[in-house]
Scaffold this active site. Structure first.
Site, PDB file in Angstrom:
ATOM      1  N   ASN A  10       0.843  -1.190   0.000  1.00 14.49           N
ATOM      2  CA  ASN A  10       0.000   0.000   0.000  1.00 14.49           C
ATOM      3  C   ASN A  10       0.890   1.255   0.000  1.00 14.49           C
ATOM      4  O   ASN A  10       1.634   1.509   0.955  1.00 14.49           O
ATOM      5  CB  ASN A  10      -0.883  -0.069   1.258  1.00 14.49           C
ATOM      6  CG  ASN A  10      -1.788   1.135   1.411  1.00 14.49           C
ATOM      7  OD1 ASN A  10      -1.346   2.271   1.292  1.00 14.49           O
ATOM      8  ND2 ASN A  10      -3.046   0.877   1.706  1.00 14.49           N
ATOM      9  N   ASP A  69      -1.565  -4.462  11.736  1.00 14.15           N
ATOM     10  CA  ASP A  69      -2.976  -4.825  11.575  1.00 14.15           C
ATOM     11  C   ASP A  69      -3.803  -3.824  12.371  1.00 14.15           C
ATOM     12  O   ASP A  69      -3.423  -3.442  13.479  1.00 14.15           O
ATOM     13  CB  ASP A  69      -3.243  -6.251  12.060  1.00 14.15           C
ATOM     14  CG  ASP A  69      -4.554  -6.797  11.497  1.00 14.15           C
ATOM     15  OD1 ASP A  69      -4.917  -6.449  10.356  1.00 14.15           O
ATOM     16  OD2 ASP A  69      -5.238  -7.563  12.200  1.00 14.15           O
ATOM     17  N   ASP A 152     -13.433   6.181   7.885  1.00 10.75           N
ATOM     18  CA  ASP A 152     -13.065   7.569   8.173  1.00 10.75           C
ATOM     19  C   ASP A 152     -14.256   8.519   8.238  1.00 10.75           C
ATOM     20  O   ASP A 152     -14.276   9.426   9.068  1.00 10.75           O
ATOM     21  CB  ASP A 152     -12.078   8.093   7.119  1.00 10.75           C
ATOM     22  CG  ASP A 152     -10.643   7.731   7.447  1.00 10.75           C
ATOM     23  OD1 ASP A 152     -10.386   7.257   8.569  1.00 10.75           O
ATOM     24  OD2 ASP A 152      -9.773   7.922   6.571  1.00 10.75           O
TER      25      ASP A 152
HETATM   26  P1  IMP Z   1      -5.572  -2.789   7.802  1.00 10.49           P
HETATM   27  O1  IMP Z   1      -5.141  -3.742   8.861  1.00 10.49           O
HETATM   28  O2  IMP Z   1      -4.730  -1.534   7.780  1.00 10.49           O
HETATM   29  O3  IMP Z   1      -5.709  -3.432   6.453  1.00 10.49           O
HETATM   30  O4  IMP Z   1      -7.032  -2.284   8.207  1.00 10.49           O
HETATM   31  C1  IMP Z   1      -8.141  -3.145   8.322  1.00 10.49           C
HETATM   32  C2  IMP Z   1      -9.435  -2.379   8.127  1.00 10.49           C
HETATM   33  O5  IMP Z   1      -9.577  -1.394   9.155  1.00 10.49           O
HETATM   34  C3  IMP Z   1      -9.523  -1.595   6.825  1.00 10.49           C
HETATM   35  O6  IMP Z   1     -10.038  -2.376   5.785  1.00 10.49           O
HETATM   36  C4  IMP Z   1     -10.490  -0.469   7.190  1.00 10.49           C
HETATM   37  O7  IMP Z   1     -11.821  -0.931   7.132  1.00 10.49           O
HETATM   38  C5  IMP Z   1     -10.150  -0.211   8.630  1.00 10.49           C
HETATM   39  N1  IMP Z   1      -9.158   0.878   8.758  1.00 10.49           N
HETATM   40  C6  IMP Z   1      -7.831   0.750   8.995  1.00 10.49           C
HETATM   41  N2  IMP Z   1      -7.233   1.946   9.082  1.00 10.49           N
HETATM   42  C7  IMP Z   1      -8.218   2.862   8.888  1.00 10.49           C
HETATM   43  C8  IMP Z   1      -8.215   4.289   8.860  1.00 10.49           C
HETATM   44  O8  IMP Z   1      -7.200   4.976   9.031  1.00 10.49           O
HETATM   45  N3  IMP Z   1      -9.419   4.864   8.640  1.00 10.49           N
HETATM   46  C9  IMP Z   1     -10.566   4.174   8.454  1.00 10.49           C
HETATM   47  N4  IMP Z   1     -10.609   2.852   8.456  1.00 10.49           N
HETATM   48  C10 IMP Z   1      -9.443   2.185   8.681  1.00 10.49           C
END
Ligand code: IMP
Length: 189
Positions: A10, A69, A152
């Site tokens: 990402n 995560d 968000d």
């Molecule tokens: P990841 O572990 O960073 O992939 O996050 C898992 C899930 O948490 C994402 O698919 C979003 O739904 C939510 N998420 C993570 N970070 C954010 C953020 O900064 N803003 C809003 N949603 C978030």
């Protein structure tokens, strides 16, 4: 400069981490290791998933690495969606459906307190360490703002009246769960 693999492709996450530790470490994206498959995340905790991802990379490459995560934990829902935040409504990463389900599950609920939490697992020369970052806030009663992603447009951080999606990326990053976790990672490195 010492290399360290970050378990993501990402671009936004890479940029955020490089801004904090990029002067001391060369942050290598997952794709550069030759790992192209999706790394399993089958734990029921954020820490467990972060460790699982970091171990997966370390076992295959022997390189120093870290993985993150994140979950949104809503008090009135017993911490849900939590570790299941990406797949709350469907099996895919359907952010709009996730937000709609969250609003439905909070209909008529007055305690709307929540937090975003990020766990990071670091493996350096085989030694494992964990850190975390969190931001507390509340869940709005309707979506507001066009910026950001995920939840968000529903999350109002403590001390503010706007959602993350209504803020500039700089302002959000200055207080975000991930920003805080990365600051702690920088101290551990
Ligand atoms: P990841 O572990 O960073 O992939 O996050 C898992 C899930 O948490 C994402 O698919 C979003 O739904 C939510 N998420 C993570 N970070 C954010 C953020 O900064 N803003 C809003 N949603 C978030």
């Amino acid at each position: 400069m010492k290399k360290i693999v970050f378990a993501t492709n990402n671009a936004h996450k890479l940029e955020e981490v490089r801004a904090i530790v990029g002067d001391r470490f060369e942050i290598v994206p997952l794709a550069a290791t030759g790992i192209t498959e999706e790394i399993p995340e089958t734990s029921d905790t954020l820490e467990g998933n972060a460790l699982q991802k970091a171990r997966y990379i370390y076992e295959r490459t022997g390189l120093d690495c870290f993985a993150d995560d994140t979950g949104l934990e809503v008090a009135a829902l017993g911490g849900a969606p939590g570790v299941h935040s990406a797949r709350y409504a469907t099996d895919g990463h359907d952010h709009a459906a996730n937000r709609a389900l969250l609003l439905r599950n909070l209909e008529g609920v007055t305690d709307r307190s929540a937090r975003f939490r990020t766990a990071i697992a670091l493996i350096q020369e085989g030694a494992e360490r964990l850190c975390e970052g969190e931001v507390r806030g509340t869940i709005a009663t309707e979506e507001r703002g066009e910026g950001g992603f995920g939840y968000d447009s529903l999350f109002i951080p403590e001390g503010h009246t706007t959602t993350f999606a209504e803020m500039s990326p700089e302002l959000k990053n200055s207080m975000s769960h991930r920003g805080r976790a990365v600051e702690k990672l920088a101290e551990m490195l």
